[in-house]
Design an enzyme around this catalytic site. Structure first.
Site: not given
Ligand code: SAM
Ligand code: DTB
Ligand code: SF4
Length: 311
Positions: A258, A186, A94, A54, A57, A126, A50
């Site tokens: 959730r 959501c 989801c 973030c 992430c 979702c 990506c």
């Molecule tokens: N890329 C899209 C976005 O960012 O909207 C969708 C996928 S993104 C992985 C979805 C959500 O996962 C993020 O908004 C964040 O809240 C959650 N997330 C990602 N990494 C995480 C982590 N290490 N711990 C907890 N939540 C995480």
């Molecule tokens: C949300 O709020 N939590 C989920 C879902 N929406 C997509 C994602 C959590 C991701 C945790 C880090 C991972 O497994 O990569």
């Molecule tokens: Fe990309 Fe992760 Fe950020 Fe979603 S949360 S936009 S997958 S870097």
């Protein structure tokens, strides 16, 4: 929905913890069957690579450790996973993609097919695909999408400390497009990224002001991932998590709150407090998107011990 001022939210949030949880538990019982907890299953349909930065992430390509960027999964494979999730008691499936925004290409057509397929299994569908336009939201609605996940993640004030490649306003614009298309919103956030109580309060205030009130609110505890800037953050305490869940429940009596990422390290007693505080849904299955989550059996045992039943 009642309009809460930031000061009112602050007062609720800072109520002595057991009093707060008692209040939240009462609100929860007025609007829901508190024995029932919904299981949702997650699948990463496009993993890694990506372009956003973030800090939390593991799928960002801008951090020290980079995950392999994979193409979108096939529809058939995705529907196989959805069937397994259904057989294990999940009622919502989801699908998440590591990308900045939705593009009008064959991948999007593929996702529309997945949404249709999941709905045909009788499950809620979702997706979380990053930013999108109202036209794209309309097409997802047409395909039968139940809800779109798009988290604000933290307060507007703290946001720039976590993400530099996109703005809070862009998040809000996408949420507006989703709601205007008639799709359930959501939207929630992540705790434990170094933010303050004021940031939690401010984030909740933002959620109460969304044009379309969220139908589900994921409260994630940061899963610290190696190679990300937040990889060394200490875990948030279960009591702080319960405080946030309880406040969310009082502000949003009808929503699904959730208990999302971060359950892997929580004890059953920690989670029991969160359910008492009004959490009514979890992510089930041994994987979230890329990180581990409690196994089906472990959750089944927790449900039995706590007298919970799947929704
Ligand atoms: N890329 C899209 C976005 O960012 O909207 C969708 C996928 S993104 C992985 C979805 C959500 O996962 C993020 O908004 C964040 O809240 C959650 N997330 C990602 N990494 C995480 C982590 N290490 N711990 C907890 N939540 C995480
Ligand atoms: C949300 O709020 N939590 C989920 C879902 N929406 C997509 C994602 C959590 C991701 C945790 C880090 C991972 O497994 O990569
Ligand atoms: Fe990309 Fe992760 Fe950020 Fe979603 S949360 S936009 S997958 S870097």
């Amino acid at each position: 929905m009642k309009n809460f001022t930031k000061q009112e939210i602050e007062e609720i949030y800072h109520t002595p913890l057991l009093e707060l949880i008692f209040r939240a538990a009462s609100v929860h019982r007025e609007h829901h069957d508190a024995k029932k907890v919904q299981r949702c299953s997650l699948l990463s349909i496009k993993t890694g690579g990506c372009a956003e930065d973030c800090s939390y992430c593991p799928q960002s390509s801008r951090h020290e450790k980079k995950m392999k960027a994979e193409p979108y999964m096939d529809k058939e494979q995705v529907l196989e996973e959805a069937k397994k999730a259904k057989a294990n008691g999940s009622t919502r499936f989801c699908m998440g993609a590591a990308q900045t925004r939705v593009r009008n290409n064959k991948d999007f057509e593929n996702v529309l097919g997945m949404v249709k397929g999941v709905r045909e299994l009788g499950m809620e569908a979702c997706v979380t695909l990053g930013m999108l336009t109202k036209e794209q939201a309309d097409r997802l609605k047409e395909a039968g999408l139940t809800a779109y996940n798009h988290n604000v993640d933290t307060s507007e004030e703290y946001y720039p400390k976590i993400i530099s490649t996109r703005s809070y306003q862009e998040r809000l614009d996408t949420l507006e497009a989703v709601g205007d298309a008639g799709i359930s919103v959501c939207c929630g956030g992540i705790l434990g990224m170094g933010e303050s109580d004021d940031d939690h309060i401010s984030m909740l205030h933002t959620l109460t002001k969304l044009k379309t009130a969220p139908e589900s609110i994921p409260i994630n505890a940061l899963v610290p991932c190696d190679g990300t800037p937040l990889g060394n953050r200490p875990l948030i305490s279960a009591l702080d998590l319960a405080r946030m869940i309880a406040t969310t429940r009082i502000l949003f009596p009808k929503a699904r709150v959730r208990l999302s990422a971060g359950r892997e390290v929580l004890t059953i007693s920690d989670q029991a407090l969160c359910f008492l505080a009004g959490a009514s849904s979890i992510f089930a299955g041994d994987k979230l998107l890329t990180t581990p989550n409690p196994e089906w059996d472990r959750d089944e045992m927790m449900f039995q011990k706590l007298g919970l039943t799947a929704e």
